[in-house]
Design an enzyme around this catalytic site. Structure first.
Site, PDB file in Angstrom:
ATOM      1  N   ARG A  48      -1.037  39.207 -39.339  1.00 54.02           N
ATOM      2  CA  ARG A  48      -2.445  38.956 -38.987  1.00 54.02           C
ATOM      3  C   ARG A  48      -2.661  37.472 -38.699  1.00 54.02           C
ATOM      4  O   ARG A  48      -3.385  37.101 -37.787  1.00 54.02           O
ATOM      5  CB  ARG A  48      -3.406  39.432 -40.092  1.00 54.02           C
ATOM      6  CG  ARG A  48      -4.856  39.005 -39.806  1.00 54.02           C
ATOM      7  CD  ARG A  48      -5.923  39.772 -40.575  1.00 54.02           C
ATOM      8  NE  ARG A  48      -5.598  40.025 -41.957  1.00 54.02           N
ATOM      9  CZ  ARG A  48      -5.543  39.100 -42.919  1.00 54.02           C
ATOM     10  NH1 ARG A  48      -5.827  37.832 -42.649  1.00 54.02           N
ATOM     11  NH2 ARG A  48      -5.220  39.436 -44.145  1.00 54.02           N
ATOM     12  N   TYR A 100     -21.275  42.925 -19.048  1.00 49.48           N
ATOM     13  CA  TYR A 100     -20.537  44.148 -19.379  1.00 49.48           C
ATOM     14  C   TYR A 100     -21.312  44.967 -20.423  1.00 49.48           C
ATOM     15  O   TYR A 100     -21.830  44.406 -21.399  1.00 49.48           O
ATOM     16  CB  TYR A 100     -19.145  43.756 -19.905  1.00 49.48           C
ATOM     17  CG  TYR A 100     -18.320  44.911 -20.384  1.00 49.48           C
ATOM     18  CD1 TYR A 100     -17.813  45.852 -19.491  1.00 49.48           C
ATOM     19  CD2 TYR A 100     -18.043  45.078 -21.736  1.00 49.48           C
ATOM     20  CE1 TYR A 100     -17.065  46.921 -19.933  1.00 49.48           C
ATOM     21  CE2 TYR A 100     -17.273  46.141 -22.190  1.00 49.48           C
ATOM     22  CZ  TYR A 100     -16.791  47.061 -21.280  1.00 49.48           C
ATOM     23  OH  TYR A 100     -16.044  48.115 -21.724  1.00 49.48           O
ATOM     24  N   ASP A 172     -16.680  35.261 -19.463  1.00 47.74           N
ATOM     25  CA  ASP A 172     -15.828  36.451 -19.483  1.00 47.74           C
ATOM     26  C   ASP A 172     -15.212  36.559 -18.089  1.00 47.74           C
ATOM     27  O   ASP A 172     -15.894  36.871 -17.115  1.00 47.74           O
ATOM     28  CB  ASP A 172     -16.674  37.684 -19.828  1.00 47.74           C
ATOM     29  CG  ASP A 172     -15.847  38.960 -19.908  1.00 47.74           C
ATOM     30  OD1 ASP A 172     -14.773  39.024 -19.270  1.00 47.74           O
ATOM     31  OD2 ASP A 172     -16.274  39.905 -20.603  1.00 47.74           O
ATOM     32  N   LYS A 197      -7.444  45.082 -18.633  1.00 47.47           N
ATOM     33  CA  LYS A 197      -7.695  45.210 -17.206  1.00 47.47           C
ATOM     34  C   LYS A 197      -6.558  44.531 -16.423  1.00 47.47           C
ATOM     35  O   LYS A 197      -5.427  44.910 -16.583  1.00 47.47           O
ATOM     36  CB  LYS A 197      -9.076  44.633 -16.889  1.00 47.47           C
ATOM     37  CG  LYS A 197     -10.179  45.061 -17.895  1.00 47.47           C
ATOM     38  CD  LYS A 197     -10.499  46.541 -17.871  1.00 47.47           C
ATOM     39  CE  LYS A 197     -11.375  47.003 -19.038  1.00 47.47           C
ATOM     40  NZ  LYS A 197     -12.602  46.275 -19.278  1.00 47.47           N
TER      41      LYS A 197
HETATM   42  C1  LIG Z   1     -13.520  46.105 -20.331  1.00 48.08           C
HETATM   43  C2  LIG Z   1     -14.293  44.861 -20.467  1.00 48.08           C
HETATM   44  C3  LIG Z   1     -14.570  44.313 -21.726  1.00 48.08           C
HETATM   45  C4  LIG Z   1     -14.174  44.999 -23.020  1.00 48.08           C
HETATM   46  O1  LIG Z   1     -12.794  45.114 -23.146  1.00 48.08           O
HETATM   47  P1  LIG Z   1     -12.058  46.283 -23.993  1.00 48.08           P
HETATM   48  O2  LIG Z   1     -10.631  45.926 -23.857  1.00 48.08           O
HETATM   49  O3  LIG Z   1     -12.441  47.580 -23.358  1.00 48.08           O
HETATM   50  O4  LIG Z   1     -12.567  46.189 -25.401  1.00 48.08           O
HETATM   51  C5  LIG Z   1     -15.267  43.112 -21.772  1.00 48.08           C
HETATM   52  N1  LIG Z   1     -15.685  42.488 -20.643  1.00 48.08           N
HETATM   53  C6  LIG Z   1     -15.449  43.002 -19.416  1.00 48.08           C
HETATM   54  C7  LIG Z   1     -15.939  42.280 -18.209  1.00 48.08           C
HETATM   55  C8  LIG Z   1     -14.742  44.199 -19.281  1.00 48.08           C
HETATM   56  O5  LIG Z   1     -14.523  44.706 -18.060  1.00 48.08           O
END
Ligand SMILES: *Cc1c(COP(=O)(O)O)cnc(C)c1O
Length: 401
Positions: A48, A100, A172, A197
């Site tokens: 961790r 998001y 983000d 992603k």
């Molecule tokens: C998918 C996504 C998230 C969240 O990510 P997870 O891996 O699904 O928890 C946050 N911000 C954006 C822009 C996303 O596309």
């Protein structure tokens, strides 16, 4: 030597194994590490707090974004959640009104519990932003391009604004990845990713990351992620690093395909507005051209409801899979109003421009021609000339992302 991102990614983790000199980074699938002596370790004691496989990913991500340090998290939302824990107890946050859905859900949850106050604003509206600042405002939360309409905001302008008001600028950057946009170069303090992603790119792991501009911020993020236990597992870190190695070539094909699809849709008589930052008519195209190194693989568009039955269209594609998420090698199609943005309140969805005839694509790396033909045949199949008995109706129940 300083390397370009392609080389950084190719070399990532190569020097990790002194025992057998494996070229690929070893997977240290161990929760614990032996002490050499009391109080003396080889740098790791408990996964961790730190794990060499995770470190290999974190060092690579920090390098790609030009940050002082990075923490790899269990999911993108774990990364978002970790960042919210950096704020004071009575902090106020200004967030993009079209952020998001999962981020909005977490912020609203924290707001309901009284641990965080959040204002949702159109970040391109300077007056609205200035009005939203309070004495306890600590940060500005930005997504550019935004989801699902790919709105662009000027990072440099937001950074000036954040400096003036002594706010942290948090971006983000999931939709572009560090190869197509480096927010720290424009003055951001923290960059957040869902590595689920583009960074991993194979839709086989969930993960997240936070990159910090300064050593001091990196230490705070590291402490918080360890304290909250939001860090990524070794195997997940290993998968994300393996996936990231091909990011440069994947992105080139994503973008080639996305451009072709955007132009195809733009010319299609049954399609209204097409949102793709690479189109010269896209609002914010000029800003995107200067602050991005490419336009990415996300495209959204409005079908003409008089000409296309949107549900029939979504159910007729043969290459595009009807699924949420994005950034994987496979092409996906989805309906924001009932899928990715279903958790938004209807009036908030209206305000953000997410109507029932809006469709979002995550354009994959398949043959450009196959993708174009697939959209063409499915738009035809859902058109007025196709009788309703010929159509394959799929009902789309609302789901929570
Ligand atoms: C998918 C996504 C998230 C969240 O990510 P997870 O891996 O699904 O928890 C946050 N911000 C954006 C822009 C996303 O596309």
């Amino acid at each position: 030597m300083d390397f370009d991102p392609e080389t950084t990614l190719s070399l990532a983790g190569q020097d990790l194994d002194d025992t057998f000199n494996s070229v690929l980074p070893p997977l240290y699938q161990s929760a614990i590490f032996q002490f050499e002596d009391v109080g003396e370790t080889k740098g790791y004691d408990y996964t961790r707090s730190g794990n060499p496989t995770r470190t290999a990913l974190e060092d690579t991500l920090a390098d790609l974004d030009g940050g002082a340090g990075a923490v790899a998290c269990a999911t993108g939302m774990a990364a978002v959640s970790t960042v919210t824990s950096l704020f004071d107890a009575d902090a106020h946050l200004i967030c993009a009104h079209d952020c998001y859905g999962g981020t909005e859900r977490l912020f609203s949850h924290l707001a309901e519990r009284g641990t965080l106050a959040v204002s949702y604003e159109d970040l391109s509206d300077r007056n609205a932003l200035a009005d939203a600042v309070r004495p306890e405002t600590e940060a500005l939360w930005v997504e550019t391009p935004s989801n699902p309409l790919l709105r662009i905001v000027d990072l440099e302008a937001l950074s000036d604004f954040a400096d003036t008001h002594d706010l942290l600028l948090i971006v983000d950057n999931t939709f572009l990845s560090p190869l197509l946009q480096r927010p720290l170069d424009y003055g951001a303090d923290l960059v957040v990713y869902s590595t689920t992603k583009y960074l991993n790119g194979h839709s086989d792991v969930v993960g997240g990351a936070i990159i910090a501009r300064t050593e001091a911020l990196a230490d705070r993020v590291d402490f918080t992620a360890n304290a909250h236990g939001t860090v990524a597992a070794p195997f997940d870190s290993w998968l994300v690093l393996r996936g990231a190695k091909t990011l440069p070539v994947r992105l080139r094909q994503h973008e080639t395909n996305a451009r072709a699809i955007a132009h195809f849709l733009n010319d299609h008589p049954a399609v209204g507005r097409v949102c793709y930052p690479g189109l010269s008519g896209h609002p914010g195209h000029e800003i995107a051209r200067t602050q991005q190194n490419g336009y990415g693989g996300m495209v959204s568009f409005f079908v003409d409801p008089e000409q296309v039955d949107v549900r029939a269209f979504l159910g007729s594609t043969e290459v595009f899979a009807l699924a949420e998420s994005l950034g994987g090698v496979e092409s996906l199609i989805e309906h924001p109003a009932t899928m990715s943005h279903a958790s938004m309140a209807p009036d908030q969805r209206d305000e953000a421009g997410i109507t029932d005839n809006l469709v979002r694509l995550s354009v994959g790396i398949e043959s450009t021609d196959d993708l174009r033909r697939d959209l063409d045949q499915s738009l035809t199949a859902a058109g007025p000339e196709t009788s309703s008995t010929e159509r394959q109706h799929t009902s789309i129940p609302p789901v929570e992302a």
